[in-house]
Design an enzyme around this catalytic site. Structure first.
Site, PDB file in Angstrom:
ATOM      1  CE  LYS A  98       4.803  57.770  21.919  1.00 49.76           C
ATOM      2  NZ  LYS A  98       4.161  58.261  22.825  1.00 49.76           N
ATOM      3  N   GLY A 159       4.701  59.315  32.523  1.00 49.65           N
ATOM      4  CA  GLY A 159       3.476  59.759  33.485  1.00 49.65           C
ATOM      5  C   GLY A 159       4.302  60.024  35.013  1.00 49.65           C
ATOM      6  CB  ALA A 185       7.363  60.600  27.992  1.00 48.57           C
ATOM      7  N   GLY A 186       6.705  62.839  30.421  1.00 52.17           N
ATOM      8  CA  GLY A 186       7.168  63.260  31.733  1.00 52.17           C
ATOM      9  C   GLY A 186       6.736  64.664  31.880  1.00 52.17           C
ATOM     10  CG  ASN A 207      -2.195  60.501  27.357  1.00 54.63           C
ATOM     11  OD1 ASN A 207      -1.940  59.358  27.211  1.00 54.63           O
ATOM     12  ND2 ASN A 207      -3.158  61.109  27.806  1.00 54.63           N
ATOM     13  CB  SER A 208      -0.095  61.671  32.308  1.00 50.95           C
ATOM     14  OG  SER A 208       0.296  60.211  31.937  1.00 50.95           O
TER      15      SER A 208
END
Length: 259
Positions: A98, A159, A185-186, A207-208
């Protein structure tokens, strides 16, 4: 439902999980298992066999059927990203990488120029390159042209939990792309993952949203269900939007008939 195909690899799960931010390794492993994810990202700095308490490689290797996708997080330019990719492949044996280059820590936006250069080099060296990019249809097509295995446009800032702020651009990327488009992301909630799949994304990476949830394991399971639901809805054919109301039971003229 067809499997997700990236290069010569196939995955039955379309949820990719990041391994950062978890409170502890045990929670991370349990969340991965609950998610059903078969492809996870891991930062090069977490390959640390000399310090077992900070080494994710051994823990992740214990999960059957899991493929690692090292990332170049921390790289600020193409040269650093290429170096990180080479080290990662040597340590993990994985062909996946990645490419993640965000030189400004204030906003963590990916650098399109350095990302393109790193991807061009790594694709020519037989990596399965999966770049994290702005939601830019022109850049996405250029990256496909140089041999990337997928493109991963951001839904919103890393995040931030702002969801699919770039959905219109993601639709354009999907329309023009011949390789998997994966939102990265996001995302904050499973409903956003479902929405990404409904517009045609091949997978989502979170992830987050999982790692900082009150119950990461339960949230991982919820995201897995949402991704599957979105994929099934896309395959089923979602009804078109209409600018006006349309009666659901139009055949009622008999009510106005007179004897």
């Amino acid at each position: 439902m067809n499997d997700l195909k990236i290069g010569t690899y196939t995955f039955s799960s379309r949820l990719i999980l990041g391994t950062g931010k978890f409170g502890n390794t045990r929670t991370m492993i349990d969340a991965i298992r609950a998610s059903g994810s078969q492809l996870v990202t891991v930062a090069l700095r977490r390959f640390n066999p000399d310090q077992p308490e900070d080494d994710l490689f051994s823990a992740l290797a214990s999960i059957d059927g899991l493929t690692l996708m090292p990332n170049t997080s921390g790289a600020s330019n193409a040269k650093e990203a290429v170096k990180a990719a080479h080290i990662s492949r040597e340590l993990s044996g994985s062909p996946f990488i990645k490419v993640e280059i965000h030189p400004n820590p204030q906003h963590l936006m990916p650098d399109p120029i350095e990302t393109f250069e790193a991807c061009r080099i790594l694709a020519s060296e037989d990596f399965l390159v999966m770049p994290y990019i702005p939601a830019d249809p022109v850049l996405a097509k250029r990256l496909e042209d140089v041999g990337c295995a997928s493109v991963m446009p951001l839904g919103s800032a890393i995040g931030s939990g702002q969801g699919l702020a770039t959905i219109d651009m993601i639709r354009l990327i999907i329309r023009e792309s011949n390789i998997p488009v994966i939102v990265d992301a996001g995302l904050r909630s499973p409903s956003e993952a479902c929405a990404a799949m409904e517009v045609g994304c091949e997978a989502v990476l979170v992830n987050s949203a999982v790692a900082v949830a009150e119950n990461p394991v339960a949230m991982a399971s919820a995201f897995a269900e949402a991704v599957n639901a979105g994929r099934r809805a896309k395959a089923a054919g979602i009804m078109p939007r209409s600018g006006a109301a349309v009666a659901t039971s139009p055949l009622t003229s008999f009510l106005r008939k007179t004897s």
